[in-house]
Write a protein that holds these residues in place. Structure first.
Motif, PDB file in Angstrom:
ATOM      1  N   PRO A  12       0.826  -1.223   0.000  1.00  0.00           N
ATOM      2  CA  PRO A  12       0.000   0.000   0.000  1.00  0.00           C
ATOM      3  C   PRO A  12       0.863   1.278   0.000  1.00  0.00           C
ATOM      4  O   PRO A  12       0.507   2.272  -0.632  1.00  0.00           O
ATOM      5  CB  PRO A  12      -0.825  -0.115   1.282  1.00  0.00           C
ATOM      6  CG  PRO A  12      -0.856  -1.574   1.594  1.00  0.00           C
ATOM      7  CD  PRO A  12       0.461  -2.118   1.108  1.00  0.00           C
ATOM      8  N   TYR A  13       1.976   1.226   0.690  1.00  0.00           N
ATOM      9  CA  TYR A  13       2.912   2.359   0.732  1.00  0.00           C
ATOM     10  C   TYR A  13       3.442   2.649  -0.673  1.00  0.00           C
ATOM     11  O   TYR A  13       3.435   3.800  -1.127  1.00  0.00           O
ATOM     12  CB  TYR A  13       4.033   2.004   1.710  1.00  0.00           C
ATOM     13  CG  TYR A  13       5.156   2.996   1.871  1.00  0.00           C
ATOM     14  CD1 TYR A  13       4.954   4.368   1.861  1.00  0.00           C
ATOM     15  CD2 TYR A  13       6.454   2.534   2.065  1.00  0.00           C
ATOM     16  CE1 TYR A  13       5.994   5.253   2.042  1.00  0.00           C
ATOM     17  CE2 TYR A  13       7.509   3.408   2.246  1.00  0.00           C
ATOM     18  CZ  TYR A  13       7.282   4.769   2.230  1.00  0.00           C
ATOM     19  OH  TYR A  13       8.318   5.641   2.411  1.00  0.00           O
ATOM     20  N   LEU A  14       3.882   1.614  -1.361  1.00  0.00           N
ATOM     21  CA  LEU A  14       4.410   1.799  -2.714  1.00  0.00           C
ATOM     22  C   LEU A  14       3.336   2.362  -3.640  1.00  0.00           C
ATOM     23  O   LEU A  14       3.593   3.298  -4.407  1.00  0.00           O
ATOM     24  CB  LEU A  14       4.954   0.474  -3.254  1.00  0.00           C
ATOM     25  CG  LEU A  14       5.559   0.520  -4.656  1.00  0.00           C
ATOM     26  CD1 LEU A  14       6.764   1.462  -4.702  1.00  0.00           C
ATOM     27  CD2 LEU A  14       5.971  -0.884  -5.092  1.00  0.00           C
ATOM     28  N   LEU A  15       2.131   1.833  -3.560  1.00  0.00           N
ATOM     29  CA  LEU A  15       1.036   2.328  -4.400  1.00  0.00           C
ATOM     30  C   LEU A  15       0.706   3.787  -4.086  1.00  0.00           C
ATOM     31  O   LEU A  15       0.462   4.595  -4.990  1.00  0.00           O
ATOM     32  CB  LEU A  15      -0.205   1.444  -4.227  1.00  0.00           C
ATOM     33  CG  LEU A  15      -0.064   0.005  -4.722  1.00  0.00           C
ATOM     34  CD1 LEU A  15      -1.297  -0.817  -4.360  1.00  0.00           C
ATOM     35  CD2 LEU A  15       0.211  -0.036  -6.219  1.00  0.00           C
ATOM     36  N   TRP A  16       0.708   4.128  -2.798  1.00  0.00           N
ATOM     37  CA  TRP A  16       0.434   5.511  -2.407  1.00  0.00           C
ATOM     38  C   TRP A  16       1.536   6.446  -2.922  1.00  0.00           C
ATOM     39  O   TRP A  16       1.253   7.565  -3.355  1.00  0.00           O
ATOM     40  CB  TRP A  16       0.289   5.627  -0.895  1.00  0.00           C
ATOM     41  CG  TRP A  16      -0.039   7.021  -0.449  1.00  0.00           C
ATOM     42  CD1 TRP A  16       0.820   7.929   0.119  1.00  0.00           C
ATOM     43  CD2 TRP A  16      -1.293   7.698  -0.542  1.00  0.00           C
ATOM     44  NE1 TRP A  16       0.172   9.098   0.386  1.00  0.00           N
ATOM     45  CE2 TRP A  16      -1.136   8.990  -0.018  1.00  0.00           C
ATOM     46  CE3 TRP A  16      -2.546   7.317  -1.019  1.00  0.00           C
ATOM     47  CZ2 TRP A  16      -2.177   9.905   0.040  1.00  0.00           C
ATOM     48  CZ3 TRP A  16      -3.587   8.243  -0.958  1.00  0.00           C
ATOM     49  CH2 TRP A  16      -3.393   9.510  -0.440  1.00  0.00           C
ATOM     50  N   LEU A  17       2.777   5.977  -2.896  1.00  0.00           N
ATOM     51  CA  LEU A  17       3.886   6.796  -3.400  1.00  0.00           C
ATOM     52  C   LEU A  17       3.745   7.054  -4.897  1.00  0.00           C
ATOM     53  O   LEU A  17       4.045   8.159  -5.370  1.00  0.00           O
ATOM     54  CB  LEU A  17       5.232   6.137  -3.109  1.00  0.00           C
ATOM     55  CG  LEU A  17       5.648   6.099  -1.647  1.00  0.00           C
ATOM     56  CD1 LEU A  17       6.968   5.341  -1.494  1.00  0.00           C
ATOM     57  CD2 LEU A  17       5.769   7.505  -1.057  1.00  0.00           C
TER      58      LEU A  17
END
Length: 166
Positions: A147-152
């Motif tokens: 989720p962090y990577l997608l949000w970035l």
């Protein structure tokens, strides 16, 4: 095989949570004046209202801390705590956390939107490498970072949009 004691596990969990939230809190504090001008910026389509950001980041930072703690727990079965902290997966974690720390300062405080976009690309690369290194140790820890990577990636779209529109 060394196994972390329950006390060590709890202490390391608290330390993981403290590290990520103190880092994000300090970054936010150092960026504060710039965040006040964010509502006045022209933003690209799909830009969420400002209230969404602290909620999403709070969740992401919590997931990051849990993920890094899971990696630390796994690595301390083979290495000392110092050895685990100096391992490639956790060094990548610390590196991306440091890059993350500076992004909001570059974007909000200094208004360096284009530079912040390229800085964010560096962050995306580091997070991708971190996820790949976590995956070799714990699939759960790696999945918690997705989720962090997608949000970035979404943040990259917003960042570039702000630069183009302002």
């Amino acid at each position: 095989v060394k196994i972390m004691t329950k006390k060590q596990s709890i202490i390391s969990l608290i330390a993981s949570l403290a590290l990520v939230f103190l880092t994000s809190g300090l970054s936010s504090l150092l960026s504060k004046n710039g965040m006040e001008s964010y509502p006045n910026l022209a933003k690209p389509p799909l830009a969420p209202p400002g209230i969404v950001f602290p909620i999403v980041w709070g969740i992401l930072f919590f997931l990051m801390a849990i993920s890094s703690w899971l990696i630390l727990k796994e690595l301390t079965q083979t290495f000392s705590i110092k050895g685990a902290l100096l391992s490639t997966p956790l060094l990548l974690y610390f590196a991306q956390l440091l890059v993350n720390f500076f992004w909001s300062i570059l974007f909000f405080r200094f208004g360096w939107y284009l530079f912040a976009f390229f800085w964010l690309l560096l962050l995306i690369f580091l997070v991708y490498k971190m996820i790949r290194s976590f995956e070799r140790i714990s699939h759960t820890a790696a999945y918690l970072q997705i989720p962090y990577l997608l949000w970035l990636v979404f943040a990259g779209y917003l960042n570039l949009g702000v630069w183009v529109l302002n």
